[in-house]
Enzyme design. Structure first.
Site, PDB file in Angstrom:
ATOM      1  N   ILE A 104       0.818  -1.213   0.000  1.00  0.00           N
ATOM      2  CA  ILE A 104       0.000   0.000   0.000  1.00  0.00           C
ATOM      3  C   ILE A 104       0.856   1.269   0.000  1.00  0.00           C
ATOM      4  CG2 ILE A 104      -1.891  -1.239   1.139  1.00  0.00           C
ATOM      5  CD1 ILE A 104      -1.195   0.253   3.741  1.00  0.00           C
ATOM      6  N   LYS A 105       2.106   1.161   0.416  1.00  0.00           N
ATOM      7  CA  LYS A 105       3.040   2.308   0.436  1.00  0.00           C
ATOM      8  C   LYS A 105       2.399   3.571   0.993  1.00  0.00           C
ATOM      9  CE  LYS A 105       6.188   0.688  -3.235  1.00  0.00           C
ATOM     10  NZ  LYS A 105       5.492  -0.527  -3.721  1.00  0.00           N
ATOM     11  N   ARG A 106       1.657   3.443   2.086  1.00  0.00           N
ATOM     12  CA  ARG A 106       1.070   4.614   2.720  1.00  0.00           C
ATOM     13  C   ARG A 106       2.104   5.280   3.629  1.00  0.00           C
ATOM     14  NH1 ARG A 106      -2.295   3.086  -0.972  1.00  0.00           N
ATOM     15  NH2 ARG A 106      -4.478   2.723  -0.443  1.00  0.00           N
TER      16      ARG A 106
ATOM     17  N   ASP B 108       4.517   5.400  -6.405  1.00  0.00           N
ATOM     18  CA  ASP B 108       5.039   4.041  -6.518  1.00  0.00           C
ATOM     19  C   ASP B 108       5.908   3.973  -7.765  1.00  0.00           C
ATOM     20  OD1 ASP B 108       5.123   1.021  -6.583  1.00  0.00           O
ATOM     21  OD2 ASP B 108       3.608   1.276  -5.026  1.00  0.00           O
TER      22      ASP B 108
END
Lengths: 303, 303
Positions: A104-106, B108
Site C-alpha cells: 500500500i506504500k502509505r 510508486d
C-alpha cells in the site's frame, strides 16, 4: 508476525512471495469477456474478473508459497469495486493459510498514518465493537515524512502482531534521484536503513523484527550494504524477473542463516502464460510452473 | 485545472481549503448515535455518519470556499464502507462547484503510479467504455520514488485537465529527518522543489502549473525559499491552525500577485464547535464562523 512468515518460508522452503497485481492486460480474455457479458462494461465486471483471476493463481500456487503481495493500486484503479476485489483477495489468501503483504506504500503525518495503520493492520473501535477493516498481515510504508509517519504503524503492529516493510531503496530506474543523494558522506537510503533498524528494535519477534525493509533486486550492491546496516530487518525484494533482477543478484540480500529476505515476483508469475517459455499452458498451470522455476533459481543461487 | 482553482480563489476571495478529515472524535454524538441505531455498530453505520457530517460542513461553507481536501486515510480506516463515504463526499463536493483535492499521498514505481493516477484523476478503458473511478480534481503525490513515480500522474493530469500537489516539505515535527538532510550543500526539500518546478513545466495552465507542491505552514522560512525555487507551482499549505501555523506565517508562501498558495485547515474548521471560541454553536455554524475567521486572518496578514 515476522516469525509466522519465517515459519512459512521454512516449511515451503521458498523465500518468495507472489505479487497479485492484476493489470487488465494480464487477465485471460475469456475471464474478462464472461464478466462483461454478465455485468456490462462496468467496474463491477472488472472486479469480478480480477478476483476470479486471483483465485485461479492462488489455488494453483498456495501450497508452494508462504505469502502473497497484492499491490493495492492495481485494485484502486478500478474504484470501490476494485477495492472490494482487493479485500476479497486478502480474505481468500488468508483462508488458504498465506501471509498477506498489502503493498500500500502509505505514509503521512502522525494522526493520519495512524488511521492508515488502523484501517489496514489494526482495528477500529465502534463504541465497544472491534472491527478489522482491511486486515492484511503486513503492509508497506513510505518513510518520506520521518519517524512520526512510521511509528504509528509500529504501534499498531505491536498491538495486533502485524508487520511493515519500509521503503528504503526501491527497484525503479529513477529511485536514485532522491534515495541515492549523498548526506554526510553516505547515500540517503543508508540513513533510512539505519532508521529502519532502530525502529525495528521496538518490535522484535524472535530473531527478526516486524519492521522490515523494501530493497529492489535491481540494486544488489546496495542490498549487500543494507543487509549489514539492518541485521534484524527482513528485506522484501521486488524487481525480480520482469524488472530485471536475477537469482544470482539476490544472494546478498540474505543473511548467513539463509533467512532475512523474501523475493517478490508479480507479472513473472501471474502473466507467465504470456511468456514463450510457458506457451500453450493455461494461466494457472503457467503460474505454478513459474513459481517452481523461481524457487529453483533462487535455491541454486543461495547454495 | 489550476486555473479553475485560481478562478475559485479569486471569486470567493479566499485562498483556503477545508480539510474534510472526519475522525470519529470530531463527529457530534447524535449523528453517530443515530447511525448506530440504524445500522448497528458497523463500518456501514460509521460511513453513513461520516457522510452526513461532511454534508453538513459542506452545506454550511461551500459558498465561502473554492475547494475541499478530504484526507483519504480518514475514510480508508473504515474499510470499504469508509471509502464509499469518501467517494460520496467527492461527488457531493463537486456537485456544489468545489474543487476536490484528494489527499492520497500515493506514489510508486511507474506502472503502479499510473494505476493510482488512473483510479483517482483519470479513467479506465473497459473495452471502449471510459469510466472515471474516484474522479477527484487534484491529488497529493509522494516523491520518494523519483521521476518515474511522479510522471505518470502528470501524464494523466494532461490527458484529463487535472492537477497534483507533490510533497516537498511536510508540516509534521519529524519531517526534517529526511527532508532537511543536506545534499550538495542544500537540504533535500530544495532538491525536490527544483524537481517539482521542472516537472511542472510540462503541465502549465495559464500563469501556474498543474503540478503544485505541499509545504507545511509550520515551516515559514523554508516556505519562503521554496516559493522562489518553484515560481510556477501553487503551494498547498497544511498545518495552519491546529498544527500551529498562523496567518502571519503564511505571507511567504504567496507570490507578489497575491496568488500561489492555498491554505488548508481541517480540524480547526470541522471540529470548531469543540473550541471555546465557538462554544454553544452547532457544528455547522461553528464551521462557517471558523471559515470566516480564517479568511479574515489570512487576508489581514496578506495586506
Amino acid at each position: 508476525m515476522i516469525s509466522k512468515l519465517i515459519k512459512g518460508i521454512k516449511e515451503k522452503n521458498a523465500p518468495i512471495v507472489v505479487g497479485l497485481d492484476p493489470q487488465l492486460g494480464f487477465l485471460p480474455e475469456d475471464i474478462l469477456a464472461r464478466a462483461y457479458d454478465e455485468k456490462g462494461r462496468t467496474l463491477e465486471a472488472v472486479a469480478d474478473a480480477v478476483f476470479e483471476f486471483n483465485k485461479g493463481i492462488v489455488d494453483a500456487t498456495y501450497d508452494l508459497i508462504p505469502a502473497v503481495k497484492p499491490q493495492i493500486a492495481m485494485y484502486e484503479q478500478f474504484g470501490i469495486p476494485g477495492l472490494m476485489a482487493y479485500k476479497q483477495t486478502v480474505d481468500y489468501c488468508k483462508s488458504k493459510g498465506l501471509v498477506v503483504i498489502g503493498d500500500i506504500k502509505r505514509g503521512d503525518i502522525g494522526s493520519t498514518s495512524e488511521a492508515y495503520a488502523i484501517g489496514h493492520i489494526g482495528s477500529v473501535d465502534l463504541g465497544g465493537e472491534k472491527v478489522y477493516p482491511f486486515d492484511e498481515d503486513i503492509v508497506t510504508v513510505n518513510p518520506y515524512l520521518g519517524s512520526d509517519g512510521v511509528k504509528p504503524f509500529i504501534k499498531v503492529c505491536n498491538e495486533n502482531d502485524r508487520g511493515i516493510f519500509v521503503l528504503v531503496k526501491t527497484s525503479n530506474p529513477s529511485s536514485g534521484e532522491f534515495q541515492d543523494r549523498v548526506v554526510d558522506g553516505r547515500p540517503l537510503y543508508e540513513l533510512v536503513g539505519e532508521m529502519v533498524n532502530s525502529w525495528g528494535l521496538d518490535s522484535m519477534d524472535g530473531e527478526y523484527s516486524n519492521v522490515g525493509a523494501v530493497v529492489g533486486a535491481t540494486y544488489p550492491e546496495m542490498g549487500k550494504i543494507l543487509r549489514d546496516i539492518m541485521p534484524k530487518a527482513y528485506i522484501l525484494v521486488p524487481g525480480y524477473g520482469a524488472q530485471g533482477g536475477k537469482g544470482k543478484d539476490l544472494v546478498h540480500f540474505f543473511n548467513s542463516d539463509g533467512l532475512g529476505a523474501i523475493v517478490n515476483s508479480s507479472r513473472g508469475i501471474i502473466a507467465a502464460y504470456k511468456q514463450e517459455k510457458y506457451a500453450g499452458m493455461d494461466y494457472k498451470d503457467a503460474a505454478r510452473a513459474a513459481v517452481v522455476d523461481m524457487i529453483e533459481d533462487i535455491s541454486s543461487a543461495l547454495q
